[in-house]
Enzyme design. Structure first.
Site, mmCIF file in Angstrom:
data_model
loop_
_atom_site.group_PDB
_atom_site.id
_atom_site.type_symbol
_atom_site.label_atom_id
_atom_site.label_comp_id
_atom_site.label_asym_id
_atom_site.label_seq_id
_atom_site.Cartn_x
_atom_site.Cartn_y
_atom_site.Cartn_z
ATOM 1 C CD GLU A 95 16.194 -11.045 12.361
ATOM 2 O OE1 GLU A 95 15.264 -11.811 12.038
ATOM 3 O OE2 GLU A 95 16.786 -11.129 13.447
ATOM 4 C CB CYS B 211 18.892 -17.008 16.629
ATOM 5 S SG CYS B 211 17.368 -16.993 15.696
#
Length: 156
Positions: free
Chosen positions: A131, A88
């Site tokens: 997400e 991430c």
């Protein structure tokens, strides 16, 4: 357009729940354009608004040269399972395994308020789940697991 700063996982802001978009206007378009420019400047496949300091239920993906914008996404169906290593842009820790569905169906709106539904598999499904989790204040590091023998992506 502008490259925005990425909110790190050590900042409590990244754990906040994002709010639904009510107005589809130039302000939203600017956010989306800035998110695209930001993602293009980083080694990632997706980016949520909360990662650039905006609590809106918005994320973008750029997978296989395909750019997709999701406004107010809702995952409506999942099936199967897979274990892939995730990373991430907000997390400065090593990639690690997360269990995700293999197939995901998501309903969302584009930047103009047009509703669409997308069914995706494999890495695209991982990205949609990753997400979408961001919009609820959840990070992949909250879901790290040990894959069952023979189920890890490296075992294929």
């Amino acid at each position: 357009m502008a490259i925005r700063e990425i909110v790190p996982h050590t900042d409590s802001f990244i754990r906040k729940r994002s709010k639904s978009v009510k107005v589809f206007d130039e302000k939203l378009w600017e956010l989306l354009d800035d998110m695209h420019e930001t993602l293009e400047s980083k080694p990632g496949a997706g980016l949520s608004a909360v990662q650039v300091g905006v609590l809106k239920r918005v994320f973008i993906m750029n997978i296989n040269e395909m750019k997709i914008e999701f406004v107010n996404p809702v995952i409506t169906h999942t099936s199967g399972e897979q274990y892939k290593k995730e990373g991430c842009l907000s997390v400065s820790l090593p990639f690690d395994y997360v269990k995700r569905p293999f197939t995901v169906t998501v309903t969302a709106f584009d930047r103009y308020g047009n509703k669409f539904t997308l069914t995706c598999e494999d890495w695209t499904a991982v990205c949609v789940c990753h997400e979408t989790d961001h919009l609820d204040g959840v990070l992949y590091i909250d879901k790290i697991c040990v894959p069952p023998e023979g189920m890890a992506e490296d075992d294929e």
